[in-house]
Design a protein around this motif. Structure first.
Motif, PDB file in Angstrom:
ATOM      1  N   GLU A  20      47.741  35.290  39.791  1.00 41.14           N
ATOM      2  CA  GLU A  20      48.146  36.016  38.504  1.00 41.14           C
ATOM      3  C   GLU A  20      47.787  35.679  37.297  1.00 41.14           C
ATOM      4  OE1 GLU A  20      52.629  37.710  37.343  1.00 41.14           O
ATOM      5  OE2 GLU A  20      52.411  36.274  38.818  1.00 41.14           O
ATOM      6  N   ARG A  21      47.862  34.625  36.736  1.00 42.42           N
ATOM      7  CA  ARG A  21      47.610  34.078  35.575  1.00 42.42           C
ATOM      8  C   ARG A  21      45.720  34.375  35.088  1.00 42.42           C
ATOM      9  NH1 ARG A  21      45.136  29.513  33.548  1.00 42.42           N
ATOM     10  NH2 ARG A  21      44.703  27.861  34.859  1.00 42.42           N
ATOM     11  N   PHE A  22      44.951  34.134  36.521  1.00 40.06           N
ATOM     12  CA  PHE A  22      43.828  34.346  36.240  1.00 40.06           C
ATOM     13  C   PHE A  22      43.215  36.077  36.113  1.00 40.06           C
ATOM     14  CE2 PHE A  22      44.143  30.402  38.793  1.00 40.06           C
ATOM     15  CZ  PHE A  22      43.559  29.453  37.558  1.00 40.06           C
ATOM     16  N   LYS A  47      34.673  36.924  34.736  1.00 40.36           N
ATOM     17  CA  LYS A  47      34.662  37.583  35.838  1.00 40.36           C
ATOM     18  C   LYS A  47      34.214  36.640  37.142  1.00 40.36           C
ATOM     19  CE  LYS A  47      34.335  42.136  33.689  1.00 40.36           C
ATOM     20  NZ  LYS A  47      33.484  43.147  33.707  1.00 40.36           N
ATOM     21  N   GLU A  48      33.020  36.119  36.697  1.00 45.32           N
ATOM     22  CA  GLU A  48      32.460  35.220  37.841  1.00 45.32           C
ATOM     23  C   GLU A  48      33.401  34.197  38.310  1.00 45.32           C
ATOM     24  OE1 GLU A  48      29.824  33.798  40.510  1.00 45.32           O
ATOM     25  OE2 GLU A  48      30.028  35.826  39.331  1.00 45.32           O
ATOM     26  N   CYS A  49      34.104  33.614  37.310  1.00 42.80           N
ATOM     27  CA  CYS A  49      35.186  32.310  37.510  1.00 42.80           C
ATOM     28  C   CYS A  49      36.391  33.093  38.567  1.00 42.80           C
ATOM     29  CB  CYS A  49      35.785  31.949  36.299  1.00 42.80           C
ATOM     30  SG  CYS A  49      34.822  30.759  35.327  1.00 42.80           S
ATOM     31  N   SER A 109      25.376  33.658  31.466  1.00 47.08           N
ATOM     32  CA  SER A 109      25.621  33.105  32.944  1.00 47.08           C
ATOM     33  C   SER A 109      26.281  31.616  32.781  1.00 47.08           C
ATOM     34  CB  SER A 109      23.969  32.631  33.477  1.00 47.08           C
ATOM     35  OG  SER A 109      24.226  32.119  34.757  1.00 47.08           O
ATOM     36  N   PRO A 110      27.167  31.486  33.722  1.00 49.18           N
ATOM     37  CA  PRO A 110      27.890  29.845  33.569  1.00 49.18           C
ATOM     38  C   PRO A 110      27.058  28.974  33.596  1.00 49.18           C
ATOM     39  CG  PRO A 110      29.033  31.542  35.042  1.00 49.18           C
ATOM     40  CD  PRO A 110      27.777  32.199  34.633  1.00 49.18           C
TER      41      PRO A 110
END
Length: 303
Positions: free
Chosen positions: A292-294, A272-274, A2-3
């Protein structure tokens, strides 16, 4: 991972046993120095998110410690291998390794390190959703820390209690333990942990200004020791804080920074959460930012 728990891995590792040995101290001292060197390498791999190489170096250090009858090194690397196993999601293996380290540290009367073993066992139990067992381990960790008379060990356990109660949304109990830990936080690592937990507490109370202040302090402390997993968690939490306050551009900015650190660490789940949060604030704030870059990040390193 988890973050919001990114800070935890650094605390799972025992303090390195720096002996200052050199060639003039004889063959035994040279072998102990080799153990220390492998420990340093393993911790560097941890910071880079390369668990396979960390496991390799900690395993070598464990074998060498056993081969030259260096019990403190054995206990250290049983614990550190448990930390790697926990990060890899192998709770059964992690529990076994932490218990072996706990048993050995008791024999050595090294209660500061024993408290870390018990705090780590609490983390295993909490991940297994056995809160009663987690509390038992935390009580054992606190008893060991008090027996050690180490302010740092006790501060770490008190922070861990605070985190435990924050996870249960018991804010008064969390505040009580974090307040007790405050005067004990003398090292950057402990300060980073403590500030992060205060940030979580203030965010849960809806005080986004105080939350942002504490997460920023945590980030500065974690950057001082280059704990990148903790830094990523701090950045993600800053994104959460600004999102909660409706400050969409700042939220996007911090989620993006957290994304970049997690990408460097090869952490796919937090990435993925970010990305989900970046999409949310982009929509909520009508930001019109390109994702796009993410959405097409560079090839991740193997975790």
């Amino acid at each position: 991972m988890s973050p919001n728990l990114g800070w935890m891995l650094g605390l799972l590792l025992l303090a390195l046993i720096i002996c200052g040995c050199s060639a003039r101290q004889g063959p035994y001292g040279q072998q102990v120095q080799r153990v220390t060197d492998l420990s340093l390498q393993g911790e560097q791999w941890i910071l880079k998110g390369d668990l396979k190489r960390a496991d390799r170096d900690f395993s070598r250090a464990l074998e060498l410690s056993r081969a030259v009858d260096y019990p403190r090194g054995v206990a250290q690397h049983l614990n550190n291998l448990g930390a790697v196993a926990l990060e890899q999601g192998d709770l059964k293996k992690a529990e076994s390794l932490f218990m072996q380290a706990w048993d050995l540290n008791q024999d050595l009367n090294d209660w500061a390190e024993a408290s870390t073993n018990q705090a780590n066992l609490a983390t295993v139990a909490q991940k297994a959703k056995d809160l009663g067992k987690a509390e038992q381990h935390l009580r054992a960790a606190q008893d060991a820390a008090q027996k050690s008379k180490s302010r740092a060990a006790l501060g770490q356990v008190l922070c861990r209690w605070g985190s435990f109660y924050l996870d249960q949304n018991d804010l008064p109990a969390a505040r009580q333990f974090l307040t007790q830990a405050q005067p004990l936080a003398a090292t950057p690592a402990l300060k980073g942990n403590l500030y992060h937990q205060w940030g979580r507490l203030y965010l849960a109370q809806g005080d986004t200004s105080a939350a942002a202040e504490n997460f920023t302090k945590a980030l500065n402390a974690d950057r001082e020791v280059l704990d990148r997993a903790a830094m990523a968690a701090d950045l993600f939490s800053l994104g959460e804080t600004y999102q909660a306050g409706g400050e969409w551009p700042r939220a996007f900015y911090y989620y993006g920074r957290a994304f970049d650190v997690y990408a460097a660490l090869g952490k796919k789940s937090p990435l993925k959460e970010c990305l989900n949060r970046l999409r949310e604030v982009n929509t909520q704030g009508h930001l019109g930012q390109s994702l796009e870059r993410f959405e097409k990040p560079p090839q991740l390193p193997s975790p």
